[in-house]
Design a protein around this motif. Structure first.
Motif, mmCIF file in Angstrom:
data_model
loop_
_atom_site.group_PDB
_atom_site.id
_atom_site.type_symbol
_atom_site.label_atom_id
_atom_site.label_comp_id
_atom_site.label_asym_id
_atom_site.label_seq_id
_atom_site.Cartn_x
_atom_site.Cartn_y
_atom_site.Cartn_z
ATOM 1 N N THR A 18 -29.302 50.212 -14.886
ATOM 2 C CA THR A 18 -28.053 49.667 -15.428
ATOM 3 C C THR A 18 -26.964 50.969 -15.699
ATOM 4 O OG1 THR A 18 -28.980 49.953 -17.549
ATOM 5 C CG2 THR A 18 -28.983 47.620 -16.483
ATOM 6 N N LEU A 62 -23.144 43.374 -16.655
ATOM 7 C CA LEU A 62 -23.676 44.520 -15.971
ATOM 8 C C LEU A 62 -24.884 45.104 -16.625
ATOM 9 C CD1 LEU A 62 -20.283 45.959 -14.623
ATOM 10 C CD2 LEU A 62 -21.749 44.441 -13.150
ATOM 11 N N ARG A 271 -23.252 43.756 -9.411
ATOM 12 C CA ARG A 271 -24.457 44.504 -9.592
ATOM 13 C C ARG A 271 -24.527 45.234 -7.961
ATOM 14 N NH1 ARG A 271 -27.731 45.064 -13.446
ATOM 15 N NH2 ARG A 271 -27.551 43.405 -15.169
#
Length: 321
Positions: A18, A62, A271
């Motif tokens: 991430t 996200l 993503r």
């Protein structure tokens, strides 16, 4: 820096890759006009709260670890507390400020809103008569005292190293450290992010600063020293992936100095975009002194060194949980 939910953070970063940070512009308006800054104006309206909530929702989707609220001067946004509260639902929230507007009541409200970290910019002991440098310690001493007495969030100061600040650099840093605050250093850059200082004077100041282990990591030290020596180390920038910059129009950019290149709305960012930008060479890495982007990129460029530095920062107290 304080890190919320450290075990979840480690899992998200290492397993799901991430983003570490999203810098979110909430207003371009500023109460100062520092000569080296290209990120402010005195006329624009703050970004509407509804728009910011949409952008924060996208940032949360996200999985971003930290949302950093920037300006201009973010303390000038009328809905700042609600922005912090909204962002804190699924991320930790930090903020960068010049500190001039801080008052006891405002600090108490930041505590209640859930701010995790605050960076205050202080560049020199005294203001430059030309107004190139305006964020001076002599004008901010009372603000540091208030923060030390009242802030429940972590506080650190950032000092810009340049021709106008080098003579009083060491004294400025020492006085700030006397408050118990961690001090980071930025190397002044042009509007494209390229370092603008080098030479023995700056190298000596850099070495002195990092001789104190409470200073930032060895990765910062090694890279910054090479820049000051006139070198241009090779590295892979992970902007657009590990690091996001969302401008006042809601467009995702690589960083504050490389705007109008990516230009994808954060509300449409996926993503798949993170993965694509992870591999994308940016072409502006050589000589770049945007250290926040460099630091976040090192998680993938030099993962073992990054882990070692994180451990040393935790031992020194510059990272807390």
């Amino acid at each position: 820096m304080r890190i919320k939910r450290p075990l979840k953070t480690i899992t998200d970063v290492l397993v799901f890759k991430t983003p570490l940070e999203a810098q979110l512009i909430i207003t371009r308006r500023c109460n100062l006009s520092c000569g080296y800054c290209t990120e402010y104006d005195h006329t624009s309206d703050p970004v509407p709260l509804a728009d910011l909530k949409d952008r924060i929702d996208a940032i949360h989707r996200l999985g971003v670890i930290n949302i950093s609220l920037l300006g201009g001067e973010p303390l000038m946004h009328p809905d700042l507390m609600e922005i912090i509260e909204y962002g804190s639902r699924h991320s930790q929230v930090s903020m960068t400020t010049n500190g001039f507007l801080l008052k006891k009541e405002l600090i108490d409200r930041l505590n209640t809103a859930g701010l995790s970290n605050l960076q205050i910019s202080i560049d020199a002991l005294e203001s430059d008569p030309t107004h190139y440098i305006q964020k001076s310690l002599n004008k901010l001493i009372s603000k540091l005292e208030l923060l030390k007495e009242s802030a429940t969030f972590d506080v650190h100061a950032n000092v810009v190293m340049c021709e106008a600040t080098k003579e009083t650099f060491t004294e400025t840093v020492n006085q700030i450290r006397a408050f118990g605050f961690y001090v980071s250093v930025g190397l002044i850059h042009n509007d494209q992010g390229q370092v603008q200082v080098q030479g023995d004077d700056y190298i000596n100041l850099w070495d002195q600063h990092f001789a104190n282990r409470a200073s930032h990591t060895s990765l910062d030290y090694d890279y910054g020293r090479q820049l000051l020596q006139g070198q241009q180390p090779e590295w892979i920038c992970r902007a657009g992936s590990r690091f996001l910059y969302i401008d006042e129009f809601g467009l995702t950019q690589y960083c504050s100095s490389q705007r109008n290149r990516l230009n994808k709305p954060i509300t449409d960012y996926t993503r798949a975009d993170l993965q694509a930008q992870f591999k994308e060479r940016k072409g502006c890495e050589s000589g770049c002194s945007i250290l926040c982007v460099y630091r976040d990129s090192m998680l993938d460029n030099q993962p073992l060194a990054m882990v070692k530095d994180a451990y040393q920062s935790w031992q020194s107290g510059s990272i807390s949980f």
